[in-house]
Write a protein that holds these residues in place. Structure first.
Motif, PDB file in Angstrom:
ATOM      1  N   PHE A 217       0.783  -1.156  -0.333  1.00 57.40           N
ATOM      2  CA  PHE A 217       0.397   0.235   0.253  1.00 57.40           C
ATOM      3  C   PHE A 217       1.101   1.109   0.176  1.00 57.40           C
ATOM      4  O   PHE A 217       0.340   2.340  -0.588  1.00 57.40           O
ATOM      5  CB  PHE A 217      -0.846   0.418   0.739  1.00 57.40           C
ATOM      6  CG  PHE A 217      -1.472   1.247   1.368  1.00 57.40           C
ATOM      7  CD1 PHE A 217      -2.572   1.660  -0.097  1.00 57.40           C
ATOM      8  CD2 PHE A 217      -2.070   1.760   2.500  1.00 57.40           C
ATOM      9  CE1 PHE A 217      -3.015   2.755   0.375  1.00 57.40           C
ATOM     10  CE2 PHE A 217      -2.917   2.785   2.780  1.00 57.40           C
ATOM     11  CZ  PHE A 217      -3.577   2.965   1.143  1.00 57.40           C
ATOM     12  N   TYR A 238     -10.524   4.100  -2.867  1.00 58.55           N
ATOM     13  CA  TYR A 238      -9.378   2.902  -2.810  1.00 58.55           C
ATOM     14  C   TYR A 238      -8.789   3.032  -1.320  1.00 58.55           C
ATOM     15  O   TYR A 238      -8.435   2.358  -0.422  1.00 58.55           O
ATOM     16  CB  TYR A 238      -8.875   2.655  -4.286  1.00 58.55           C
ATOM     17  CG  TYR A 238      -7.507   0.707  -4.067  1.00 58.55           C
ATOM     18  CD1 TYR A 238      -8.601   0.541  -3.886  1.00 58.55           C
ATOM     19  CD2 TYR A 238      -6.672   1.337  -3.024  1.00 58.55           C
ATOM     20  CE1 TYR A 238      -7.603  -0.792  -2.767  1.00 58.55           C
ATOM     21  CE2 TYR A 238      -5.411   0.611  -2.836  1.00 58.55           C
ATOM     22  CZ  TYR A 238      -6.313  -1.066  -2.367  1.00 58.55           C
ATOM     23  OH  TYR A 238      -5.271  -1.845  -2.404  1.00 58.55           O
ATOM     24  N   ARG A 242      -8.975   1.134   1.843  1.00 64.35           N
ATOM     25  CA  ARG A 242      -7.831   0.329   2.358  1.00 64.35           C
ATOM     26  C   ARG A 242      -7.773   0.814   3.930  1.00 64.35           C
ATOM     27  O   ARG A 242      -6.958   0.013   4.521  1.00 64.35           O
ATOM     28  CB  ARG A 242      -6.380   0.311   1.251  1.00 64.35           C
ATOM     29  CG  ARG A 242      -5.208  -0.374   2.220  1.00 64.35           C
ATOM     30  CD  ARG A 242      -5.741  -2.073   1.893  1.00 64.35           C
ATOM     31  NE  ARG A 242      -4.630  -3.283   2.347  1.00 64.35           N
ATOM     32  CZ  ARG A 242      -5.121  -4.205   3.587  1.00 64.35           C
ATOM     33  NH1 ARG A 242      -5.866  -3.983   3.611  1.00 64.35           N
ATOM     34  NH2 ARG A 242      -3.746  -4.613   3.670  1.00 64.35           N
TER      35      ARG A 242
END
Length: 380
Positions: A217, A238, A242
């Motif tokens: 990430f 997104y 996350r």
């Protein structure tokens, strides 16, 4: 204490063109679990507000900046579910996260004879969310509340997990309670009105999730930072998803920060010292955390936990996000004094969240002379 927090992975898309814009993340906490709704248009979607606790009265707590933008829109939706929909509008800013503002919420609740079924709605950023949650936790020994975060920082961090607090002149967030919301509604359209400085402050809390829990990430953020700065909806959706997944995973294991949850404070020990030392509101919370992450990265390298290239990597990313990488010159002794009253300190010993391998965090003490070197290297 080592807290290996490699959160369960999701497949990382190559580009924002492959991303959805709406998501739901659930926090599992036995009988107190709840959903985080993420996406554009949620504020005006009637389905968003179904299934909340039933009551006669809903009280929206917001501030002078957010109220003109979103108060009537939220009120309109809530009138379908509550007989009375009222509002408490507070001054805007970290400087007002205090007893006086908290009492304004209580003054309204008591003056309007609000009962223990009254539902509070926190409409705003982290300051409003923290104060509304704290008020809900203690009014009549606990009333339900809903988080409606309107800043990126609040959507990815402060609205999720049930930490509520106000500030004290001697320390940030030192007076508060763990109290979970009924739901979090993260409407991405709210980010369109954020000033660039507030957007950058939120990106600090996005960035922290990479080093502490998900190395892939972190690389994704580096690759998509320009899209995030441009407020691309798919990329932002997104990123928020996350971050919330990682935080939900951590909170689900350690709700009351007895161990693992402390890793969410990467950069915060230095950052809180900056905020308290300058006076609340001089720097935004995310700005202080961004600079604090640079310092904590340096300390991780100096202690031999990370290779030397980790520091310039974090420095570049935080600087690209529009965040300060040099702290104010408070003086080394003042920094150390302020950090000794941090919530993670034990018996006056300062404890830092550090990185010992990308995606893995640890909390440990460090010698004052070494910490002093870090401060000296990263302050004006």
């Amino acid at each position: 204490m080592t807290a290996s927090a490699q959160a369960p992975n999701t497949q990382l898309p190559a580009s924002s063109a492959n991303l959805d814009t709406s998501h739901k993340v659930s926090i599992a906490l036995d009988q107190r679990g709840y959903d985080i709704l993420i996406g554009p248009g949620l504020l005006d979607e009637p389905a968003t507000w179904l299934g909340l606790p039933k009551a006669q009265v809903a009280v929206i707590v917001t501030n002078e900046t957010v109220a003109p933008l979103y108060l009537e829109r939220l009120s309109h939706q809530l009138r379908a579910h509550y007989t009375r929909v009222e509002a408490v509008v507070l001054p805007d800013g970290e400087a007002y996260k205090d007893w006086a503002s908290l009492n304004k919420i209580f003054d309204h609740l008591l003056a309007q004879a609000c009962d223990r079924k009254t539902v509070l709605f926190a409409l705003g950023g982290g300051v409003i969310g923290d104060m509304t949650g704290f008020a809900a936790s203690v009014y009549m020994r606990g009333v339900p509340f809903v988080q409606v975060p309107t800043t990126l920082l609040a959507q990815v961090d402060s609205s999720v997990g049930g930490k509520t607090a106000i500030n004290h002149p001697l320390g940030k967030n030192m007076i508060g309670a763990f109290y979970q919301p009924e739901r979090v509604v993260a409407d991405l359209d709210g980010l369109d009105s954020l000033p660039p400085r507030e957007l950058s402050a939120g990106l600090a809390e996005v960035i922290k999730y990479g080093p502490i829990a998900d190395a892939e990430f972190l690389a994704w953020i580096e690759d998509h930072l320009d899209a995030l700065l441009a407020r691309d909806k798919a990329a932002m959706a997104y990123a928020v998803k996350r971050c919330c997944e990682i935080k939900a995973w951590v909170v689900g294991q350690d709700e009351r920060e007895q161990g693992l949850r402390a890793i969410l404070n990467f950069g915060h020990t230095f950052g809180h010292a900056i905020e308290t030392g300058l006076g609340y509101g001089e720097w935004l919370h995310g700005e202080a955390v961004g600079c604090g992450m640079v310092m904590a990265s340096d300390l991780s390298v100096r202690l031999g936990l990370m290779p030397a290239e980790f520091l310039p990597r974090m420095h570049r990313l935080i600087e690209r996000a529009g965040l300060p990488v040099l702290g104010p010159a408070l003086g080394i002794e003042r920094y150390l004094e302020l950090m000794r009253v941090d919530k993670k300190a034990e018996s006056g010993e300062i404890r830092f969240v550090l990185i010992e391998g990308l995606g893995r965090a640890t909390m440990r003490a460090a010698p004052d002379p070494l910490v002093a070197e870090v401060i000296q290297s990263h302050c004006r």
